[in-house]
Design a protein around this motif. Sequence first.
Motif: not given
Length: 177
Positions: A74, A138, A156, A159-160, A162-164, A166-167, A173
Amino acid sequence: MRFRGRPARFALFIGLGSIVATRWWLTAVSQPHNLAEGAYRVDRVLSGDRLELSNQTRIRLLGIRAPDRTPSTFVANSELPASDSSAAIEFARQFLTGGEVRLQFDRTCIDSRGELLAYVWVDDTRGGKRLLNEELVRAGVMWFDPKSRCSAPMKRRLARAAEDAQRAGRGLWASAN
């Protein structure tokens, strides 16, 4: 046509061996355990993704990967630094201050190394439930592992998280942004 001799015996041996190996693998992956879903007390945080319960049962958190291991697929940038796991351990200790957790199992309860896999839920102060597995990702102190044997909805969700992370440039990150 009838098979005779060594080739027939060899084919029979290979066929039976395949059946036995397949049955062993299937039972090893989804083998039952004698720990029921429910409330437990955590005695120790062994690592960022492992806990020991008061009954000496060790649990590995499902769907995540410790930062001292290779980042998951990912992760877009494989050159991200692997932090020491002390941040994940400290985060888990603070998250589990009450010591009481609720374990939830997915379709795979035991991994290939025989470790018990679970989602770990904790009551929050507003009466809701928070998922330790998700909060570690998170916070950016653990990787989401897309290769884990989580259900699709849980993948899912992780993954959300992880995206949070990263952003927001949190934890693992931080140097990527």
